[in-house]
Design a protein around this motif. Sequence first.
Motif, PDB file in Angstrom:
ATOM      1  N   PHE A 174      29.139  11.540   7.747  1.00  0.00           N
ATOM      2  CA  PHE A 174      30.325  10.748   8.124  1.00  0.00           C
ATOM      3  C   PHE A 174      31.081  10.181   6.916  1.00  0.00           C
ATOM      4  N   ALA A 175      31.044  10.877   5.779  1.00  0.00           N
ATOM      5  CA  ALA A 175      31.811  10.426   4.610  1.00  0.00           C
ATOM      6  C   ALA A 175      33.222  10.996   4.623  1.00  0.00           C
ATOM      7  N   PHE A 176      33.457  12.058   5.412  1.00  0.00           N
ATOM      8  CA  PHE A 176      34.780  12.675   5.566  1.00  0.00           C
ATOM      9  C   PHE A 176      35.388  13.067   4.220  1.00  0.00           C
ATOM     10  N   GLY A 177      34.521  13.505   3.309  1.00  0.00           N
ATOM     11  CA  GLY A 177      34.993  13.986   2.018  1.00  0.00           C
ATOM     12  C   GLY A 177      35.417  12.901   1.054  1.00  0.00           C
ATOM     13  N   HIS A 178      35.180  11.649   1.385  1.00  0.00           N
ATOM     14  CA  HIS A 178      35.594  10.538   0.522  1.00  0.00           C
ATOM     15  C   HIS A 178      34.422  10.139  -0.370  1.00  0.00           C
ATOM     16  N   ALA A 179      34.602  10.227  -1.693  1.00  0.00           N
ATOM     17  CA  ALA A 179      33.518   9.960  -2.635  1.00  0.00           C
ATOM     18  C   ALA A 179      33.020   8.521  -2.547  1.00  0.00           C
ATOM     19  N   SER A 180      33.894   7.592  -2.188  1.00  0.00           N
ATOM     20  CA  SER A 180      33.494   6.181  -2.130  1.00  0.00           C
ATOM     21  C   SER A 180      32.538   5.883  -0.983  1.00  0.00           C
ATOM     22  N   LEU A 181      32.410   6.825  -0.036  1.00  0.00           N
ATOM     23  CA  LEU A 181      31.513   6.619   1.104  1.00  0.00           C
ATOM     24  C   LEU A 181      30.183   7.345   0.942  1.00  0.00           C
ATOM     25  N   LEU A 182      29.977   8.005  -0.203  1.00  0.00           N
ATOM     26  CA  LEU A 182      28.725   8.741  -0.398  1.00  0.00           C
ATOM     27  C   LEU A 182      27.520   7.804  -0.395  1.00  0.00           C
ATOM     28  N   ASP A 183      27.696   6.575  -0.877  1.00  0.00           N
ATOM     29  CA  ASP A 183      26.605   5.596  -0.874  1.00  0.00           C
ATOM     30  C   ASP A 183      26.646   4.689   0.348  1.00  0.00           C
ATOM     31  N   GLY A 184      27.489   5.019   1.319  1.00  0.00           N
ATOM     32  CA  GLY A 184      27.596   4.211   2.521  1.00  0.00           C
ATOM     33  C   GLY A 184      28.573   3.067   2.353  1.00  0.00           C
ATOM     34  N   ILE A 185      28.754   2.320   3.435  1.00  0.00           N
ATOM     35  CA  ILE A 185      29.638   1.154   3.391  1.00  0.00           C
ATOM     36  C   ILE A 185      28.887  -0.007   2.737  1.00  0.00           C
ATOM     37  N   SER A 186      29.541  -0.714   1.851  1.00  0.00           N
ATOM     38  CA  SER A 186      28.925  -1.826   1.140  1.00  0.00           C
ATOM     39  C   SER A 186      28.561  -2.956   2.106  1.00  0.00           C
ATOM     40  N   LEU A 187      27.367  -3.482   1.937  1.00  0.00           N
ATOM     41  CA  LEU A 187      26.932  -4.627   2.739  1.00  0.00           C
ATOM     42  C   LEU A 187      27.869  -5.811   2.530  1.00  0.00           C
ATOM     43  N   VAL A 188      28.293  -6.006   1.277  1.00  0.00           N
ATOM     44  CA  VAL A 188      29.198  -7.110   0.966  1.00  0.00           C
ATOM     45  C   VAL A 188      30.522  -6.941   1.706  1.00  0.00           C
ATOM     46  N   ALA A 189      31.041  -5.706   1.734  1.00  0.00           N
ATOM     47  CA  ALA A 189      32.307  -5.444   2.422  1.00  0.00           C
ATOM     48  C   ALA A 189      32.186  -5.712   3.923  1.00  0.00           C
ATOM     49  N   ILE A 190      31.090  -5.270   4.515  1.00  0.00           N
ATOM     50  CA  ILE A 190      30.866  -5.510   5.945  1.00  0.00           C
ATOM     51  C   ILE A 190      30.800  -7.010   6.224  1.00  0.00           C
ATOM     52  N   ALA A 191      30.019  -7.727   5.429  1.00  0.00           N
ATOM     53  CA  ALA A 191      29.821  -9.158   5.670  1.00  0.00           C
ATOM     54  C   ALA A 191      31.110  -9.945   5.486  1.00  0.00           C
ATOM     55  N   MET A 192      31.829  -9.663   4.383  1.00  0.00           N
ATOM     56  CA  MET A 192      33.046 -10.429   4.103  1.00  0.00           C
ATOM     57  C   MET A 192      34.153 -10.108   5.107  1.00  0.00           C
ATOM     58  N   GLY A 193      34.221  -8.857   5.543  1.00  0.00           N
ATOM     59  CA  GLY A 193      35.237  -8.506   6.525  1.00  0.00           C
ATOM     60  C   GLY A 193      34.924  -9.039   7.903  1.00  0.00           C
ATOM     61  N   LEU A 194      33.674  -8.865   8.309  1.00  0.00           N
ATOM     62  CA  LEU A 194      33.279  -9.210   9.672  1.00  0.00           C
ATOM     63  C   LEU A 194      33.227 -10.716   9.893  1.00  0.00           C
TER      64      LEU A 194
END
Length: 508
Positions: free
Chosen positions: A193-213
């Motif tokens: 589920f990275a859809f060819g985007h290199a920034s998603l190869l390591d998954g979604i950042s925990l920090v990004a999820i927490a700060m957004g949510l």
Amino acid sequence: MNLIDNVTLGLQTALTLENLFYCLAGVTLGTFVGVIPGLGALAAISLLLPVTYYIDSTASLVMLAGVYYGTVYGGSTAAILLNLPGVPSAAVACLDGYPLSQQGKGGLALFITTIASFVGSMIGFVLLAALAPGISQLGLMLGPADYVMMMALALTAAGTMSTGSRVKGIVMVVIGLLLGTIGTDVHTGVTRFAFGHASLLDGISLVAIAMGLFGITEVINASAGKGAQEGLPTVTWRSMIPTRKELRSTAAPMLRGAGIGGFFGALPGVGGTIASFISYAVEKRISRHPEKFGHGALEGMSASESANNSAIQTAFIPTLTLGIPGDAVMALMLGALIIHGIAPGPLLIAQEPGLFWGLVMSFVVGNIFLVILNIPLIGVWIKVLSIPRLYLFPAIMIFIAFGALSASMNPFDVYVVAAIGALGWFLFKLGFQPAPLMLGFILGPMLEENFRRALVLSRGDYDVFVTRPVSLTLLIATLALIVVPIILALLQMARDKGRNRNVTQRHD
């Protein structure tokens, strides 16, 4: 090492200048955030996660834990003075705290809640120090199949016990599990589920999820409230001093509330909010004057605040000793450990004794700081309630953007934070709670890893999940959480139909 040696080691760690500074900073910030209605520990901790990259692991956890229990202290201030709970668990304080404030006893209510919070925290600390080593040893006896069922129980409890619809809670857990699958599979190396985007190869950042949510979503929701608060009552030192009779009337409720909170705090998916409501209901049930509750009863308010703070301390037991967070805040604490390369679980106490016991002993230090901050400086926190949200919330949004960027120096994470924040706000408007999503995101990869490990050890035999006694017991408990509410709902529907039929026959 015996308990005395462990406490000594913990004090040596907690009383270093660095850890004292971060403990004081955490509880001060937590109190500040708790006083402001609409924000809470989740928003504050998610904002601070990027900071933990640059400081020591023990200091990071001491600070984040201080923010957590500091918000609960501060949350009761707005609940008592304005009938607006700063945090969800302070909602019970509104029931009797605000009527006391209207009666000119706001200072007394603030003093009693501070003492009750301190008593509850200390009893919770004793339970944590006494039970954690034993539970850690028990955890060493568990296998991968047992951990799978334990995580399944925690996720089911988070979904079915969350506020609102149980179905919506389970949906949020599933969304969190799906978000946790994004990135490279560590077992096969296949990108998912990275859809060819290199920034998603390591998954979604925990920090990004927490700060957004929790950061963006909470700010948007809170900004829809009132602006600067007006007409705040004046609290004097004289008004805060209780009589002997008032102190005696709250002593037993504090102890009972701490016991109830300590028990429920250690259960995954329960937390301080439920513990505070249960302790309040118990006090009202056993009181000789239940009619006072809701009109300024110190017993109910002190019991709920004590339970709330005790639950916070014991919530660290499953998180640190088993690696199973009980709520979303504990999931963020678990994430902070993972960020520093520390594996939470049964080996944590043996491998990181200084970190574990230093964190535990920092609870004592932090709660002493909170008593000092809350009683003499109550006038300062009342002034905080007057800060116009027009200035406060835009500043928080700027900090969120900088925090997301500084965590990985990848601008993509800023867009992820914005997208997650928009998604969280949209789901919140539809009645979905964000906390189960966070638990699903944290526990999902761990659940998958242990599931695969269990099948490898059993050579693909799924019977391993029902042949082990612990695994089978946890599976039955998980199924009970799903089935029992359905049965109770069906029985209630049958009773309602019976009543309607009887009423119809009487009219005929």
